[in-house]
Write a protein that holds these residues in place. Structure first.
Motif, PDB file in Angstrom:
ATOM      1  N   ALA A 353      97.666  12.972  -9.928  1.00  0.00           N
ATOM      2  CA  ALA A 353      98.175  13.113 -11.938  1.00  0.00           C
ATOM      3  C   ALA A 353      97.571  12.464 -12.365  1.00  0.00           C
ATOM      4  CB  ALA A 353      99.509  13.118 -11.702  1.00  0.00           C
ATOM      5  N   GLU A 354      96.247  13.060 -13.129  1.00  0.00           N
ATOM      6  CA  GLU A 354      95.489  12.493 -13.830  1.00  0.00           C
ATOM      7  C   GLU A 354      95.121  12.802 -15.370  1.00  0.00           C
ATOM      8  OE1 GLU A 354      91.659  13.241 -12.283  1.00  0.00           O
ATOM      9  OE2 GLU A 354      91.940  11.927 -10.475  1.00  0.00           O
ATOM     10  N   GLU A 355      95.913  14.109 -15.671  1.00  0.00           N
ATOM     11  CA  GLU A 355      95.907  14.693 -17.152  1.00  0.00           C
ATOM     12  C   GLU A 355      96.962  14.669 -17.730  1.00  0.00           C
ATOM     13  OE1 GLU A 355      93.693  17.966 -17.255  1.00  0.00           O
ATOM     14  OE2 GLU A 355      92.529  16.002 -17.902  1.00  0.00           O
ATOM     15  N   LYS A 356      97.466  15.026 -18.071  1.00  0.00           N
ATOM     16  CA  LYS A 356      98.934  15.228 -19.007  1.00  0.00           C
ATOM     17  C   LYS A 356      98.591  16.530 -18.889  1.00  0.00           C
ATOM     18  CE  LYS A 356      98.398  14.402 -24.347  1.00  0.00           C
ATOM     19  NZ  LYS A 356      96.918  13.811 -23.839  1.00  0.00           N
ATOM     20  N   GLY A 357      99.988  17.808 -18.829  1.00  0.00           N
ATOM     21  CA  GLY A 357      99.308  18.890 -18.966  1.00  0.00           C
ATOM     22  C   GLY A 357     100.857  19.816 -18.528  1.00  0.00           C
ATOM     23  N   LEU A 358     100.589  20.873 -18.276  1.00  0.00           N
ATOM     24  CA  LEU A 358     100.885  22.412 -17.321  1.00  0.00           C
ATOM     25  C   LEU A 358     100.290  22.052 -15.704  1.00  0.00           C
ATOM     26  CD1 LEU A 358     103.010  23.583 -16.570  1.00  0.00           C
ATOM     27  CD2 LEU A 358     102.041  25.703 -17.691  1.00  0.00           C
ATOM     28  N   ALA A 359     100.327  21.857 -15.035  1.00  0.00           N
ATOM     29  CA  ALA A 359     100.012  22.003 -12.823  1.00  0.00           C
ATOM     30  C   ALA A 359     100.526  22.570 -12.322  1.00  0.00           C
ATOM     31  CB  ALA A 359      99.975  20.304 -12.376  1.00  0.00           C
ATOM     32  N   ASN A 360      99.992  23.217 -11.725  1.00  0.00           N
ATOM     33  CA  ASN A 360      99.805  24.216 -10.567  1.00  0.00           C
ATOM     34  C   ASN A 360      99.713  23.594  -9.501  1.00  0.00           C
ATOM     35  OD1 ASN A 360      97.898  26.056  -9.870  1.00  0.00           O
ATOM     36  ND2 ASN A 360      98.613  26.696 -12.727  1.00  0.00           N
ATOM     37  N   ILE A 361     100.296  24.389  -8.354  1.00  0.00           N
ATOM     38  CA  ILE A 361      99.938  24.054  -6.748  1.00  0.00           C
ATOM     39  C   ILE A 361     100.222  25.101  -6.165  1.00  0.00           C
ATOM     40  CG2 ILE A 361     100.429  22.619  -4.748  1.00  0.00           C
ATOM     41  CD1 ILE A 361     101.868  20.742  -6.468  1.00  0.00           C
ATOM     42  N   THR A 362      99.172  25.902  -4.831  1.00  0.00           N
ATOM     43  CA  THR A 362      99.417  26.954  -4.484  1.00  0.00           C
ATOM     44  C   THR A 362      99.465  26.409  -2.944  1.00  0.00           C
ATOM     45  OG1 THR A 362      98.173  28.478  -6.378  1.00  0.00           O
ATOM     46  CG2 THR A 362      98.114  29.096  -4.345  1.00  0.00           C
ATOM     47  N   MET A 363     100.380  26.254  -2.418  1.00  0.00           N
ATOM     48  CA  MET A 363     100.322  26.344  -1.186  1.00  0.00           C
ATOM     49  C   MET A 363     100.076  27.582   0.067  1.00  0.00           C
ATOM     50  SD  MET A 363     102.392  23.005   0.187  1.00  0.00           S
ATOM     51  CE  MET A 363     101.752  21.736  -0.260  1.00  0.00           C
ATOM     52  N   SER A 364      99.397  27.915   0.783  1.00  0.00           N
ATOM     53  CA  SER A 364      98.441  28.739   1.612  1.00  0.00           C
ATOM     54  C   SER A 364      99.447  28.720   3.620  1.00  0.00           C
ATOM     55  CB  SER A 364      98.165  29.627   1.380  1.00  0.00           C
ATOM     56  OG  SER A 364      96.492  29.475   1.298  1.00  0.00           O
ATOM     57  N   VAL A 365      98.992  30.009   3.848  1.00  0.00           N
ATOM     58  CA  VAL A 365      99.039  29.597   5.512  1.00  0.00           C
ATOM     59  C   VAL A 365      98.791  31.194   5.609  1.00  0.00           C
ATOM     60  CG1 VAL A 365     101.119  29.862   6.115  1.00  0.00           C
ATOM     61  CG2 VAL A 365     100.445  28.733   7.669  1.00  0.00           C
ATOM     62  N   ASN A 366      98.726  31.352   7.456  1.00  0.00           N
ATOM     63  CA  ASN A 366      97.600  32.423   7.441  1.00  0.00           C
ATOM     64  C   ASN A 366      97.111  32.069   9.277  1.00  0.00           C
ATOM     65  OD1 ASN A 366      94.703  32.384   7.757  1.00  0.00           O
ATOM     66  ND2 ASN A 366      95.101  31.511   5.759  1.00  0.00           N
ATOM     67  N   GLY A 367      97.101  32.942   9.888  1.00  0.00           N
ATOM     68  CA  GLY A 367      96.905  33.387  11.042  1.00  0.00           C
ATOM     69  C   GLY A 367      97.699  33.985  12.341  1.00  0.00           C
ATOM     70  N   SER A 368      97.303  34.232  13.719  1.00  0.00           N
ATOM     71  CA  SER A 368      97.839  35.035  14.246  1.00  0.00           C
ATOM     72  C   SER A 368      98.054  36.268  13.146  1.00  0.00           C
ATOM     73  CB  SER A 368      99.149  34.214  14.969  1.00  0.00           C
ATOM     74  OG  SER A 368      98.547  33.592  15.777  1.00  0.00           O
ATOM     75  N   GLY A 369      97.653  37.072  12.487  1.00  0.00           N
ATOM     76  CA  GLY A 369      97.852  37.837  11.217  1.00  0.00           C
ATOM     77  C   GLY A 369      99.181  37.897  10.900  1.00  0.00           C
ATOM     78  N   LEU A 370      99.186  37.090  10.435  1.00  0.00           N
ATOM     79  CA  LEU A 370     100.673  36.863   9.290  1.00  0.00           C
ATOM     80  C   LEU A 370      99.845  35.734   8.472  1.00  0.00           C
ATOM     81  CD1 LEU A 370     103.319  35.668  12.078  1.00  0.00           C
ATOM     82  CD2 LEU A 370     102.858  37.979  11.101  1.00  0.00           C
ATOM     83  N   SER A 371     100.856  35.617   7.506  1.00  0.00           N
ATOM     84  CA  SER A 371     100.244  34.425   6.366  1.00  0.00           C
ATOM     85  C   SER A 371     101.402  34.493   5.310  1.00  0.00           C
ATOM     86  CB  SER A 371      99.232  35.247   5.435  1.00  0.00           C
ATOM     87  OG  SER A 371      99.064  37.037   4.770  1.00  0.00           O
ATOM     88  N   ASP A 372     101.355  33.273   4.414  1.00  0.00           N
ATOM     89  CA  ASP A 372     102.850  33.134   3.465  1.00  0.00           C
ATOM     90  C   ASP A 372     101.579  32.295   2.070  1.00  0.00           C
ATOM     91  OD1 ASP A 372     104.218  33.441   2.297  1.00  0.00           O
ATOM     92  OD2 ASP A 372     105.288  32.151   2.672  1.00  0.00           O
ATOM     93  N   ALA A 373     101.966  32.413   1.391  1.00  0.00           N
ATOM     94  CA  ALA A 373     101.517  31.799   0.452  1.00  0.00           C
ATOM     95  C   ALA A 373     102.601  31.408  -1.119  1.00  0.00           C
ATOM     96  CB  ALA A 373     100.326  31.783  -0.214  1.00  0.00           C
ATOM     97  N   MET A 374     102.568  30.485  -1.244  1.00  0.00           N
ATOM     98  CA  MET A 374     102.994  30.428  -2.969  1.00  0.00           C
ATOM     99  C   MET A 374     102.963  29.365  -4.100  1.00  0.00           C
ATOM    100  SD  MET A 374     106.515  27.597  -1.618  1.00  0.00           S
ATOM    101  CE  MET A 374     106.871  27.570  -3.291  1.00  0.00           C
ATOM    102  N   GLN A 375     103.577  29.446  -4.749  1.00  0.00           N
ATOM    103  CA  GLN A 375     102.581  28.544  -6.215  1.00  0.00           C
ATOM    104  C   GLN A 375     104.078  28.357  -7.208  1.00  0.00           C
ATOM    105  OE1 GLN A 375     100.856  30.069  -9.863  1.00  0.00           O
ATOM    106  NE2 GLN A 375      98.549  30.101  -7.963  1.00  0.00           N
ATOM    107  N   LYS A 376     103.776  27.012  -7.228  1.00  0.00           N
ATOM    108  CA  LYS A 376     105.110  26.370  -7.891  1.00  0.00           C
ATOM    109  C   LYS A 376     104.424  25.871  -9.099  1.00  0.00           C
ATOM    110  CE  LYS A 376     109.077  25.714  -6.963  1.00  0.00           C
ATOM    111  NZ  LYS A 376     110.016  24.275  -6.886  1.00  0.00           N
ATOM    112  N   SER A 377     104.866  25.574 -10.571  1.00  0.00           N
ATOM    113  CA  SER A 377     103.870  25.080 -12.069  1.00  0.00           C
ATOM    114  C   SER A 377     104.666  23.532 -12.081  1.00  0.00           C
ATOM    115  CB  SER A 377     104.183  26.038 -13.221  1.00  0.00           C
ATOM    116  OG  SER A 377     103.303  27.525 -12.767  1.00  0.00           O
TER     117      SER A 377
END
Length: 960
Positions: A353-377
């Motif tokens: 965390a290098e600066e104040k403010g609002l941050a968000n993280i996006t995590m994703s995974v895909n393979g074998s014809g399947l996928s998922d992703a989520m994001q939070k602030s």
């Protein structure tokens, strides 16, 4: 319903009670929820059918409230609403009918048999042997008396005997009567008869009571649906469509149904939302600038086959620095990973965390014809706090030489420049705030003797003090209008800009009239017109009337003479009570009666002066000074200092206990006010006078002290101080410079002592990094009090503690185990130092030690948590602070408070905090690995922002 049967058998009342419960089945509804699926995908629509029927299965039209929420909520908080059936129909009727009998309301007799085996009392047997009376008739008579009760009349007994004597019934009835008497001698029946009705009643009572690839999940609401009034149709059914958010969890729907005739029912129904391939983000609730934190992705494979996937992370407002492996931060990428069927794996990334403010993280995974992703602030709070530096100085000059003082305020370069300010307050007297209390006393709504006296007396004395210092009525009213404007004072929020001095005469006249009316026939006063006269109250009124007369108020001499006579005749009652004796002698000193009784008791107090507490000694010193005994008053004035409670760091001093005490002479405010009066009259150059005035001023509650008498006496004490120091009659010119720049100059004298421009807002451009100089120069006679308050948001590392009026220290302890000689292994708490390391799962105790230099009200202390730790306590609510003794040990004294456990901090709200040290404790649980900055604890008075403090910053590491 209660069925009760009662019978009388062998002089016993026998009863049995059976409770029959009739369940209100006709008032109970059958509520059923069905869903088109058991498992849904994120953002999928679900259809729910609600059906309501009665006890016979027939459809019911009614109103249904529906809620669909994340079921994990119920791990923290159960439903507030009780079972709707129990709420309306959960109470049974009580059996309110009580039965009693007079069988057990008499004394039993001891029956014996005569020589022929017949039953009779022992005394009757004796009498029979003496005069040969008929024993059978005697026994029958006695038994009949028993059957009719101990209160049976003679005529009743005779009537019974007469019935027995009829030829057709005599033999049979005698046999029955003797049989009853014989049964009374049977051991089991006899013991049963001896039991009390209460015991028998108790012993006999009966009855007892899958989703398209690439979509990013970001909607994580915990409440999906709230419909308070869904109406079922004629078939008793209703259909609800719901679009699920992105949470992968269990959802619980709760339905509560009711009809117009108050038939009720409820039911819950659970469904799930998940995917065959899921990634779930685990992280702290927030980040602090400069933290290095582990964020994890939990990847679940719910399918029946092994899959190979590629996890990824993207961050905005945060920097992904690498991975976290084997307890270390390393560089690198994840690459592809294989997850067996029905299994999960965890990937740990490192983010900074290098600066104040609002941050968000996006995590994703895909393979074998399947996928998922989520994001939070997430919020990234700045590394730093708003700091408040307070400095003060005072210049006093007799006019012979120019006085100069320099105050340095250090403002660091690492700060938010635009959030920096410096305010300077000027005042010609620290005691001028006594005028703030006059409207409180004038507006007080009650009118006992004490309050009547306290209402007008201070106003009279202040008016006199103002006149003696040459202050005009207009100037005083101008000052009052300035200081009594709205200021969020919780004690007296609706202060009015009354022209207080213009109402003095009317207030005084009405007050005196009421006091005259409240005087008793013996010359004394009580608290009210009715009741006995009271020595303390009579003395208080005599003292007040004497002061009023000195202020040129016309006082009826007969009222005062009768009161003094009463007090003189009651001195002997208090000869073993030095506190009250000193109070009474002090009150009569203004009248200078000089009777034999006064002289005798003055001499007695002088002999035991070493045993007097500071309050009583101040009263005695004022009394002797008033009577012209200056040598005694001088010695007493010197001895008063022995009991001082001094805080040199805060430049305050006071006497007596600061809290409420059962002895009026130990009250901190009154004791200090009377000692200020004594020192002002006897030793106006005392080094303890100014610190005492500062303490008294700081211990106000808004514009007053804790009650009318405290307020009145404090005002009277400050009035004497002003008279002695001539602070309301200044005559000087002043000049204030900040870093060599003139920010204010002017002249102060009696004509503008309350109206000159006292507040200086220093322009931001005049402030610089580092040391800032504030110089004040005074030429002329008088006093100038200067207080400077700098406020800025510091960004520097390793923030150090600071405080003004209150101080706070924070300590961390990790739960550990130690070996003892007697108890073996036992739990212990090991103190953590800055930069120490704990393990995920460790319990960490936080101790917040608050030191209050005076009494304060409405304080809040906010303790900012390290981002990787969570509070153990789940619910906000009541808590307490424990008072510490002088050695830092806990006492049994507790101060109640309200505590709130929030995402970023734990906040504690304290209504009243007494002078001294107090400790507040709570526990954290180390969870997320990383290197964390715990921002300092920050405490402040909610309505007086300049009273504030902060602790040191704390840096802690958490490892897996």
């Amino acid at each position: 319903i209660f069925f009760e049967a009662i019978s009388v058998d062998k002089l016993q009342l026998k009863q049995n009670v059976q409770e029959l419960i009739i369940p209100p089945n006709d008032k109970f509804l059958n509520v059923k929820i069905t869903s088109d699926k058991k498992v849904y995908e994120p953002q999928e629509q679900g259809i729910f059918n609600i059906k309501v029927t009665d006890k016979d299965g027939k459809p019911v039209q009614g109103e249904v409230s529906l809620g669909l929420v994340d079921a994990s909520i119920y791990y923290i908080q159960n439903e507030y609403a009780p079972d709707i059936k129990k709420f309306f129909y959960g109470d049974k009727k009580r059996k309110d009918i009580k039965t009693s009998t007079n069988f057990y309301q008499h004394s039993y007799i001891n029956l014996v048999r005569d020589d022929h085996g017949r039953l009779m009392t022992y005394s009757e047997l004796e009498q029979q042997r003496k005069n040969g009376l008929n024993p059978t008739e005697k026994a029958i008579s006695k038994i009949s008396g028993m059957m009719f009760g101990s209160g049976a009349s003679v005529s009743q007994g005779e009537a019974y005997r007469e019935t027995l004597s009829t030829p057709s019934s005599l033999k049979m009835e005698r046999r029955q009567t003797l049989s009853m008497a014989d049964s009374m001698l049977d051991s089991s029946n006899y013991m049963e008869l001896k039991e009390s009705p209460k015991k028998m009643s108790k012993s006999k009572s009966a009855g007892s009571k899958e989703q398209s690839g690439g979509q990013v999940r970001s909607d994580f609401r915990s409440t999906v649906l709230w419909q308070p009034s869904v109406i079922t149709d004629a078939t008793g059914q209703a259909t609800i469509k719901v679009k699920f958010p992105d949470s992968l969890t269990t959802w619980r729907m709760t339905a509560r149904a009711m009809t117009k005739n108050t038939s009720v029912g409820s039911v819950t129904h659970e469904v799930k939302s998940n995917k065959n391939l899921m990634i779930r983000l685990q992280s702290p609730r927030f980040f602090t600038e400069r933290d290095l934190v582990v964020v994890s992705g939990i990847i679940d494979n719910l399918s029946d086959k092994e899959i190979t996937v590629s996890p990824m992370i993207k961050a905005k407002g945060l920097t992904v620095t690498g991975l976290y492996k084997d307890g270390k931060f390393v560089k690198g990428e994840v690459g592809q990973i294989t997850i067996p069927a029905k299994s999960q794996k965890r990937i740990d990334w490192a983010v900074s965390a290098e600066e104040k403010g609002l941050a968000n993280i996006t995590m994703s995974v895909n393979g074998s014809g399947l996928s998922d992703a989520m994001q939070k602030s997430f919020a990234v709070i700045p590394h730093g706090i708003e700091k408040f530096i307070a400095k003060s100085t005072v210049l006093k000059s007799d006019g012979t030489a120019t006085q100069m003082s320099e105050t340095i305020i250090d403002i660091p370069a690492e700060r938010i420049k635009s959030a920096t300010s410096l305010k300077i307050n000027l005042s010609p007297s620290i005691a001028a705030n006594l005028l703030d209390a006059l409207p409180y006393l004038a507006d007080y709504p009650y009118g006992c003797v004490e309050q009547t006296m306290s209402r007008f007396l201070p106003a009279v004395i202040v008016g006199k003090t103002m006149r003696e210092n040459g202050i005009s009525k207009t100037d005083v009213n101008t000052y009052i209008n300035n200081v009594l404007e709205a200021r969020n004072d919780p004690i007296h929020p609706n202060l009015k800009n009354n022209e207080t001095l213009s109402a003095l005469n009317d207030m005084t006249e009405k007050g005196l009239k009421r006091l005259y009316d409240l005087q008793h026939s013996d010359g004394g006063w009580g608290w009210w017109k009715t009741g006995r006269s009271d020595n303390f109250m009579t003395a208080y009124v005599i003292w007040g009337l004497s002061l009023s007369r000195e202020a040129n108020v016309d006082i009826r001499s007969d009222v005062l003479n009768n009161a003094v006579g009463y007090l003189q005749s009651h001195l002997v009652e208090e000869e073993d009570n030095p506190d009250m004796l000193a109070w009474m002698l002090h009150a009569m000193a203004g009248e200078k009666a000089g009777t034999y009784f006064e002289t005798k008791h003055r001499d007695k107090l002088w002999k035991i002066r070493d045993q007097l507490n500071p309050y009583t000694m101040a009263l005695f010193a004022l009394s002797e000074h008033k009577r012209g005994s200056f040598e005694r008053s001088k010695i007493l004035g010197e001895n008063i200092i022995n009991g001082v409670l001094e805080d040199k760091e805060n430049a305050t001093a006071h006497w007596g206990k600061s809290g409420i005490n059962y002895r009026w002479s130990n009250g901190g405010v009154e004791a200090t006010a009377f000692i200020i009066k004594a020192l002002s009259q006897i030793n106006p150059n005392s080094e303890y006078l100014d610190p005492a005035v500062k303490w008294l001023s700081l211990n106000r509650r808004g514009g007053r002290w804790k009650n009318t008498r405290d307020t009145a006496i404090a005002v009277l004490g400050l009035a004497d101080y002003l008279k002695a120091t001539k602070e309301l009659a200044p005559n000087y010119v002043y000049r204030v410079e900040v870093n060599g720049n003139l920010v204010r100059n002017g002249k102060v004298n009696a004509s503008n002592v309350f109206s000159f421009d006292r507040i200086i807002d220093v322009p931001t451009e005049l402030l610089k990094d580092g040391k800032n100089s504030i110089k004040v120069v005074v030429s002329g006679a008088g006093s100038l009090y200067l207080s400077a308050h700098a406020k800025y948001f510091t960004l520097k590392e390793d923030i150090s503690k600071a405080g003004n009026e209150i101080f706070v220290e924070r300590k961390y302890y990790v739960k550990s185990v130690k070996e003892t000689l007697m108890k073996g292994l036992t739990n212990d708490w090991k103190e953590l130092k800055d930069g120490d390391t704990v393990k995920s799962g460790d319990r960490v105790r936080v101790d917040i030690i608050m030191e209050a230099k005076n009494h304060y009200e409405y304080l809040i202390t906010e303790d900012f948590k390290p981002a990787g730790m969570e509070a153990v306590e789940l619910k906000s609510g009541a808590g307490y602070a424990t008072t510490l003794d002088f050695d830092g040990n806990k006492t049994s004294v507790r101060t109640p408070l309200y505590q709130e456990f929030r995402d970023k901090k734990v906040a504690f709200f304290i209504s009243k905090l007494k002078q001294g040290k107090h400790i507040i404790s709570y526990e954290l649980r180390a969870e997320v690995p990383g290197e964390f900055h715990a921002m300092p604890n920050q405490a402040h008075a909610m309505y007086v922002p300049e009273i504030r403090a902060n602790s040191d910053e704390m840096r802690l590491n958490v490892v897996d």
